[in-house]
Structure formats: structure tokens, C-alpha cells
Design a protein around this motif. Sequence first.
Motif, PDB file in Angstrom:
ATOM      1  N   ASP A   7       0.549  -1.023  -0.063  1.00  0.00           N
ATOM      2  CA  ASP A   7      -0.167   0.367   0.324  1.00  0.00           C
ATOM      3  C   ASP A   7       0.983   0.817  -0.545  1.00  0.00           C
ATOM      4  N   LEU A   8       0.251   2.269   0.574  1.00  0.00           N
ATOM      5  CA  LEU A   8       0.670   3.795   0.186  1.00  0.00           C
ATOM      6  C   LEU A   8       1.244   3.993   1.394  1.00  0.00           C
ATOM      7  N   PRO A   9       2.505   4.738   1.515  1.00  0.00           N
ATOM      8  CA  PRO A   9       3.346   4.900   2.548  1.00  0.00           C
ATOM      9  C   PRO A   9       2.748   6.511   3.064  1.00  0.00           C
ATOM     10  N   GLU A  10       1.748   5.837   4.279  1.00  0.00           N
ATOM     11  CA  GLU A  10       0.847   7.490   4.808  1.00  0.00           C
ATOM     12  C   GLU A  10       2.278   8.855   4.647  1.00  0.00           C
ATOM     13  N   SER A  11       3.394   8.371   4.951  1.00  0.00           N
ATOM     14  CA  SER A  11       4.181   9.710   4.837  1.00  0.00           C
ATOM     15  C   SER A  11       5.528   9.038   5.822  1.00  0.00           C
ATOM     16  N   GLY A  12       6.644   9.688   5.054  1.00  0.00           N
ATOM     17  CA  GLY A  12       7.773   9.333   4.596  1.00  0.00           C
ATOM     18  C   GLY A  12       8.468   9.074   3.090  1.00  0.00           C
ATOM     19  N   PRO A  13       8.994   8.547   3.689  1.00  0.00           N
ATOM     20  CA  PRO A  13       9.884   8.866   1.335  1.00  0.00           C
ATOM     21  C   PRO A  13       8.995   7.242   1.256  1.00  0.00           C
ATOM     22  N   PHE A  14       9.137   7.287  -0.375  1.00  0.00           N
ATOM     23  CA  PHE A  14       8.909   6.240  -1.268  1.00  0.00           C
ATOM     24  C   PHE A  14       9.688   5.458  -1.216  1.00  0.00           C
ATOM     25  N   VAL A  15       9.396   3.669  -0.696  1.00  0.00           N
ATOM     26  CA  VAL A  15      10.817   2.496  -1.024  1.00  0.00           C
ATOM     27  C   VAL A  15      10.173   1.343  -2.019  1.00  0.00           C
ATOM     28  N   PRO A  16      10.505   1.923  -3.151  1.00  0.00           N
ATOM     29  CA  PRO A  16       9.784   0.612  -4.267  1.00  0.00           C
ATOM     30  C   PRO A  16      11.095  -0.154  -4.569  1.00  0.00           C
ATOM     31  N   THR A  17      10.432  -1.274  -4.430  1.00  0.00           N
ATOM     32  CA  THR A  17      11.386  -2.615  -4.524  1.00  0.00           C
ATOM     33  C   THR A  17      11.377  -3.288  -5.561  1.00  0.00           C
ATOM     34  N   GLY A  18       9.969  -2.379  -7.092  1.00  0.00           N
ATOM     35  CA  GLY A  18      10.137  -3.253  -7.981  1.00  0.00           C
ATOM     36  C   GLY A  18       9.725  -5.219  -7.622  1.00  0.00           C
ATOM     37  N   ALA A  19       8.242  -4.606  -6.798  1.00  0.00           N
ATOM     38  CA  ALA A  19       7.959  -6.488  -6.688  1.00  0.00           C
ATOM     39  C   ALA A  19       7.806  -7.470  -7.965  1.00  0.00           C
ATOM     40  N   GLY A  20       6.827  -6.240  -8.797  1.00  0.00           N
ATOM     41  CA  GLY A  20       6.002  -6.340  -9.202  1.00  0.00           C
ATOM     42  C   GLY A  20       6.857  -7.208 -10.893  1.00  0.00           C
TER      43      GLY A  20
ATOM     44  N   GLY B  47      15.866   0.066 -11.653  1.00  0.00           N
ATOM     45  CA  GLY B  47      15.377  -1.088 -11.789  1.00  0.00           C
ATOM     46  C   GLY B  47      13.696  -1.697 -11.617  1.00  0.00           C
ATOM     47  N   ALA B  48      12.578  -0.403 -11.343  1.00  0.00           N
ATOM     48  CA  ALA B  48      11.777  -1.496 -10.425  1.00  0.00           C
ATOM     49  C   ALA B  48      10.740  -0.727 -11.838  1.00  0.00           C
ATOM     50  N   GLU B  49      10.815  -0.109 -12.552  1.00  0.00           N
ATOM     51  CA  GLU B  49      10.077  -0.862 -14.417  1.00  0.00           C
ATOM     52  C   GLU B  49      10.535  -1.604 -15.339  1.00  0.00           C
ATOM     53  N   PRO B  50       9.932  -2.199 -16.123  1.00  0.00           N
ATOM     54  CA  PRO B  50       9.879  -2.888 -17.039  1.00  0.00           C
ATOM     55  C   PRO B  50      10.488  -1.920 -18.339  1.00  0.00           C
ATOM     56  N   ARG B  51      10.813  -2.830 -19.005  1.00  0.00           N
ATOM     57  CA  ARG B  51      10.527  -1.786 -20.080  1.00  0.00           C
ATOM     58  C   ARG B  51       9.562  -1.833 -20.870  1.00  0.00           C
ATOM     59  N   THR B  52       9.652  -0.027 -21.391  1.00  0.00           N
ATOM     60  CA  THR B  52       8.836   0.510 -21.208  1.00  0.00           C
ATOM     61  C   THR B  52       8.454   1.545 -23.184  1.00  0.00           C
ATOM     62  N   SER B  53       7.143   0.933 -23.301  1.00  0.00           N
ATOM     63  CA  SER B  53       7.323   2.127 -24.415  1.00  0.00           C
ATOM     64  C   SER B  53       5.071   3.050 -24.258  1.00  0.00           C
ATOM     65  N   VAL B  54       5.505   4.005 -25.120  1.00  0.00           N
ATOM     66  CA  VAL B  54       4.146   4.565 -25.272  1.00  0.00           C
ATOM     67  C   VAL B  54       3.643   5.099 -26.179  1.00  0.00           C
ATOM     68  N   PHE B  55       2.691   5.033 -26.372  1.00  0.00           N
ATOM     69  CA  PHE B  55       1.695   5.466 -28.191  1.00  0.00           C
ATOM     70  C   PHE B  55       0.955   6.427 -27.518  1.00  0.00           C
ATOM     71  N   GLY B  56       0.970   7.433 -28.526  1.00  0.00           N
ATOM     72  CA  GLY B  56      -0.675   8.557 -27.804  1.00  0.00           C
ATOM     73  C   GLY B  56      -0.666   9.401 -29.023  1.00  0.00           C
TER      74      GLY B  56
END
Length: 332
Positions: free
Chosen positions: A70-83, A216-225
Motif C-alpha cells: 500500500d501507499l505509505p501515509e507519510s515518509g519516503p517511498f521505497v520502490p521494491t520492484g516487486a512487480g 530497476g523497478a520499472e519494466p521496459r516501457t514504450s508509449v503510444f499517443g
Amino acid sequence: AGAMPRVGRRNYYVYPYDFRLDNVRAARGLHDLIEQIRADYGDPRMTVDVLAHSNGGLVARYYARYGLADLPESGPFVPTGAGVKSIRRLLLVGTPNLGTMQPVLSLMRGERMGLRTMPEDVIATWASGAQMMPHPALNWLLDLHGDPLDLDLFDVGTWRSHGLSVFDPQVEERAIARHGGGADGRRQHALLCDYLAKHLERGQRFTESLTFPAPGAEPRTSVFGGDCELTLARMVAERVGGRLLARERVADIAAPVPGVDYEALMFEPGDEVVTRSSLLGRSSPGPGPARAEFESPAIAHSVFLCERHSQLTTNPKLQDHMLHTLLSADAA
């Protein structure tokens, strides 16, 4: 889901989710679908390609960065790349990576959906709306001279002090009447105001969670618009009868300042809902780097054509580009 897919055959899964609810909840549903796909193929480590339209791209990016957390209510974010280890390739179609003015407009004057208009007090109950609003570091409101106004979009005090959305006296009166009037109606309206305050606070946290550095916490990404339609990026405020009114159209400005090019200030190239710069995660439509206040997503490649937001996924040329991207992933 159900029957085991044949070896070597591609299966396409559709993830329908309630777009009105919290995006973190939707991200958990995406996890469940990916686990179902793995079960269908009998491969617990299988990675999938995700093709996401509009807000769906924000859902997929959150899942890649934080998994089921879940989103932390306060403090820094900790991206884990879990997904991220579950997604091989992410295709974002018209995704507002730095937000869109559309939910702001919906909160201020309702939203036409099909044959009816959803009123402001109904829109205020939707958690996802505030999670798609423009990034806090962006200027969203200008004065008549074109200078940015220091008004926090995610602070409920901004909405209350200027009588916007559920704090508009007419909207308040209507909401109280809808809930029976009297003390009961006023209690329901007060609850509605609390809902909006919480949605705004969580919306800011969600928006910032996707622009917090996450190597390292995001997959290879392409955008279309789409990038050939004038798309609202900022509104202009003026006072009329003691009230602050946010104008979304140049023609609605009652007392324009001579020499100010409001169209250039208010609009950017986009698809009528999402600007090109937002899809790219940049602070401006130009090729320069992202602003220091946020991190732009790493984009492998981008494709822009002349198309409206609602028609992006059915545009034959964009479909060809997306299919080519998916097939290229196999060869990578």
C-alpha cells in the motif's frame, strides 16, 4: 482463464477494473490476473506483456514498482520492484504519467458520461480521480497575466476557500437535498467533503510514488499517443462577483489582458485528454530533460499519431506499431 492454453499459442487476457476506485486496489487485481495467467500456463515464473490504456498504465506502473504494498501515509517511498519481475514489456497508451486536467474539470463541473452527466458531488467520491491529477510540481492555474498562482491542487483548503466542487454553494445545496435535506443532508455533505480531502491527500501520494526515483523497478516501457489536438494543460483564474472562477476555454475569459496568448499558455499538443509531455513524463512538450522535482519514466521508444484519447486503442496504425513492439519483444 479456465482451459489450459496450447503450447506456443498466445492468449490475450483482459483486465476489467472499477476505474472509480483506488488505483492501489486495482494494482492488486492486476497481480491476481498475472498469477492466473501463470497458473493457466503452468509456469509460476512466467512474465507477461501488459498493454495499458490511460489510467490503466498508472495501475501497471504502480504494480511494477511496489507490488502488493500500500501507499505509505507519510515518509519516503521505497520502490521494491516487486512487480517488475512479472512484466516483460509494458506498453502505455495515452497514460497520464504526469497527470491530466480531466479529473480536475470533472470535480469542478461534473462529467458527461454516455447520456447523462455525473455531478460534482458524485465525482468527489471516486478515489482514482485525484490520483490522475497533474503532478504537484506542475503549474495548473494561471492568473490573467499568465503567471502561475501558488494554489496547491491537492490541498482541500484550496477547494474550500474558493468554493470549488462540493464546496460550491449550489453543489452543496443540491447534495444536501439529494440526501433528504435538513441535518441528515448536511451530515452527508460534511462526509462528502471529508471524502474529497482524503482522496486529494492520497492522490498526491500516489502521483509522487510514480515519480520517485526507482532504478530497476520499472519494466521496459514504450508509449503510444496522440499529439495533434490542443489539450488543456493549465487553466486561467479570474474573479467574477467575488468568486474565483477557473476557465478551461479561452472564450470564457471575461476580462482578458491584451497581448496575452492564452491559447499558448493553456494548451499543449496531446490527444484532448492527455498531453504529449505528460505521456512522456516531462515538464514540457519539448525534448529537454525532466524537471528536478520528479523522475521521468525510462522510455524505450515512443509513437505519436493524430488521434483522440478514446480512439487510441482502435487506431489501425497505432495497433500496427503496438503489435510490432510486442513481436519485437520476442526477438529481444
